[in-house]
Design a protein around this motif. Sequence first.
Motif, PDB file in Angstrom:
ATOM      1  N   CYS A 298      -3.703   4.241  -5.344  1.00  0.00           N
ATOM      2  CA  CYS A 298      -4.570   3.180  -4.753  1.00  0.00           C
ATOM      3  C   CYS A 298      -4.045   1.647  -4.928  1.00  0.00           C
ATOM      4  N   SER A 299      -4.108   1.003  -3.845  1.00  0.00           N
ATOM      5  CA  SER A 299      -3.500  -0.234  -3.984  1.00  0.00           C
ATOM      6  C   SER A 299      -3.938  -1.218  -5.005  1.00  0.00           C
TER       7      SER A 299
ATOM      8  N   VAL B  22      -7.123   1.379   2.365  1.00  0.00           N
ATOM      9  CA  VAL B  22      -7.493   1.787   0.916  1.00  0.00           C
ATOM     10  C   VAL B  22      -8.284   3.139   0.866  1.00  0.00           C
TER      11      VAL B  22
ATOM     12  N   VAL C 291       0.974  -1.146  -0.069  1.00  0.00           N
ATOM     13  CA  VAL C 291      -0.067   0.044   0.051  1.00  0.00           C
ATOM     14  C   VAL C 291       0.952   1.440  -0.165  1.00  0.00           C
TER      15      VAL C 291
ATOM     16  N   TRP D  20     -10.997   6.776   4.032  1.00  0.00           N
ATOM     17  CA  TRP D  20     -10.309   5.647   4.023  1.00  0.00           C
ATOM     18  C   TRP D  20     -11.007   4.293   4.910  1.00  0.00           C
TER      19      TRP D  20
ATOM     20  N   ALA E 132     -10.029   3.519  -4.586  1.00  0.00           N
ATOM     21  CA  ALA E 132      -9.684   2.517  -5.271  1.00  0.00           C
ATOM     22  C   ALA E 132     -10.574   1.897  -6.075  1.00  0.00           C
TER      23      ALA E 132
END
Length: 335
Positions: A260-261, A318, A255, A312, A292
């Motif tokens: 964004c992951s 995220v 992350v 988040w 995300a």
Amino acid sequence: MRFKGRLSWKMFIAKKRARFGLKFFLVSEVGTGYIADFLIYTVNGTVYNPKFANYPVSTKIVLHLMDRFLGQGYCVTMDNYYMSPQLADILISERTDLYGTVCVNKMRKDLPPNFAKEKIPKGDVLAYQRGKVMALKFQDKKSVFLMSTVHNASSRLVKCKSKKTVLKPIVVCDYNNTMGGVDLCDQEMSYYPTLRKQQGKYYIKIFQQFMDQSLWNAYILYKKDNPLQNITLLDFRLQIIELSIQKYSDRNSSVHSSRCSSTLNPMRLTARHFASHIPPNPIKKEPRRQCAVCCSKKTESGKKIRKETRIWCKDCEVGLCLEPCFEIYHTKLHF
């Protein structure tokens, strides 16, 4: 096991689908295909039990694999590569029975005289008995030679594929019913192999073969402990993957603060999640992250959507828009 790299103990078997590979000898349970033991054949470097050093190779393989099962009243089925009168006598002395096909060309001296050459009509049986060992010849479309320590020459009526009733020796019927244990595990493991052509190192492929065998055995034990659950091997492997990701994945390493992951938290659809503001860091008091859900979509022209948010999920780490992305991310598998 398929392998085409350079290795001194690589085998070539023309009739196999994987003609080049490493040979594994297995002993498995008849009903389930559970792999009880195995041996990797490395020609002169194969490590056998020292107790059986003076026997032929095919006999040493069987005795090595069956060592911890000897003396317990088991019965082992084998094909013509291993079968011999010498092996039958050894196993009888160890309170273990056997039956299987015989290669008459390989052991003419040990079998009764004219056993292979004597002609009999189709459907007839020719049998010889020596103590507990029986040698049998059954004339079908071709001559079938078998040896057994638990059968006699009696026959029974069996339905063929053409739905006709045919008289066959009981040893032939039992051999057909019990020889499928190794074939079953080989077939099931071939559906979802972990082996890849690109990996040329033999020891990596052997490790992956161990993984397939371990997963197959784990699947058999799981079905035994949970008989009411009708789970397939594919679903079982997928559950193992998901649980392994949940236990061993390090989400912090994947992350990034400004992006964004790319990896999804496997617990996002099951655990409880709460929205909160992204905490401040030494650089920014009010940091933002890309959503995300939004950044996974594209515009009509094909450009990626870039949308930042101050909200988040603390557990997933995220960035998500409060509405409707937070709900979408935690309720939909694909978005």
